[in-house]
Design a protein around this motif. Structure first.
Motif, short mmCIF file in Angstrom:
data_model
loop_
_atom_site.label_atom_id
_atom_site.label_comp_id
_atom_site.label_asym_id
_atom_site.label_seq_id
_atom_site.Cartn_x
_atom_site.Cartn_y
_atom_site.Cartn_z
N LYS A 124 -2.87 4.21 -2.85
CA LYS A 124 -2.95 3.20 -3.98
C LYS A 124 -2.34 1.67 -3.20
CE LYS A 124 -2.76 5.74 -8.21
NZ LYS A 124 -2.99 5.44 -9.58
N THR A 125 -3.00 0.71 -3.83
CA THR A 125 -2.61 -0.48 -3.79
C THR A 125 -1.71 -0.99 -4.86
OG1 THR A 125 -4.24 -1.13 -2.13
CG2 THR A 125 -3.12 -3.06 -3.08
N LYS A 182 4.68 7.19 -0.41
CA LYS A 182 5.47 6.25 0.50
C LYS A 182 4.93 5.04 0.72
CE LYS A 182 7.07 10.65 2.25
NZ LYS A 182 7.19 11.61 3.59
N PRO A 183 5.22 4.31 1.60
CA PRO A 183 4.77 3.18 2.21
C PRO A 183 3.70 3.54 2.98
CG PRO A 183 6.83 2.64 1.84
CD PRO A 183 6.78 4.07 1.57
N ALA A 184 2.41 2.87 2.94
CA ALA A 184 1.44 3.35 3.86
C ALA A 184 1.57 2.91 5.40
CB ALA A 184 -0.05 2.85 3.35
N ASP A 185 2.19 1.70 5.37
CA ASP A 185 2.50 1.21 6.72
C ASP A 185 3.45 0.31 6.87
OD1 ASP A 185 1.84 -1.18 5.25
OD2 ASP A 185 -0.17 -1.46 5.80
N ASN A 215 0.83 -1.15 0.01
CA ASN A 215 0.08 0.05 0.13
C ASN A 215 0.95 1.17 0.12
OD1 ASN A 215 -2.28 -1.40 0.21
ND2 ASN A 215 -1.89 -2.03 2.37
N LEU A 216 0.47 2.17 -1.07
CA LEU A 216 0.96 3.41 -1.09
C LEU A 216 0.40 4.53 -0.54
CD1 LEU A 216 3.37 2.85 -4.40
CD2 LEU A 216 4.13 2.47 -1.87
#
Length: 101
Positions: free
Chosen positions: A14-15, A85-88, A4-5
């Motif tokens: 976005k995935t 950026k990476p969401a998690d 996930n971004l």
């Protein structure tokens, strides 16, 4: 594998798929078109025309097969350059383990 971004400036989420792009292999240049990635769509179309014209169309299949190995990496790299950026932490670990970041 998916990641996930997030882009906090544009409030976009976005995935993205990580690894081999089956959709690129099956649908060719339509995959980047549907994703809104017109830069790589035009590169793939030009490569398919160039290699397909010399091989009676067989080269176009070869282009889609080869691009399927690294198109997702190119797409995610462009997304990161656009400010995503990476969401998690899990997404960060996935991207790091596949050397996307």
């Amino acid at each position: 594998m998916f990641a996930n971004l997030v882009n906090e400036k544009r409030s976009a989420y976005k995935t993205v798929k990580i690894g081999y792009s089956w959709t690129e292999m099956i649908f060719g240049f339509w995959t980047p078109v549907f994703r809104g990635d017109f830069k790589w769509a035009s590169v793939i179309v030009l490569a398919e025309i160039l290699f397909g014209s010399f091989t009676w169309g067989g080269g176009a299949f070869l282009v889609t097969f080869v691009f399927a190995f690294f198109y997702n990496r190119l797409y995610v790299g462009d997304m990161i350059k656009q400010g995503f950026k990476p969401a998690d932490q899990n997404s960060f670990n996935v991207l790091k383990s596949y050397n996307y970041i």
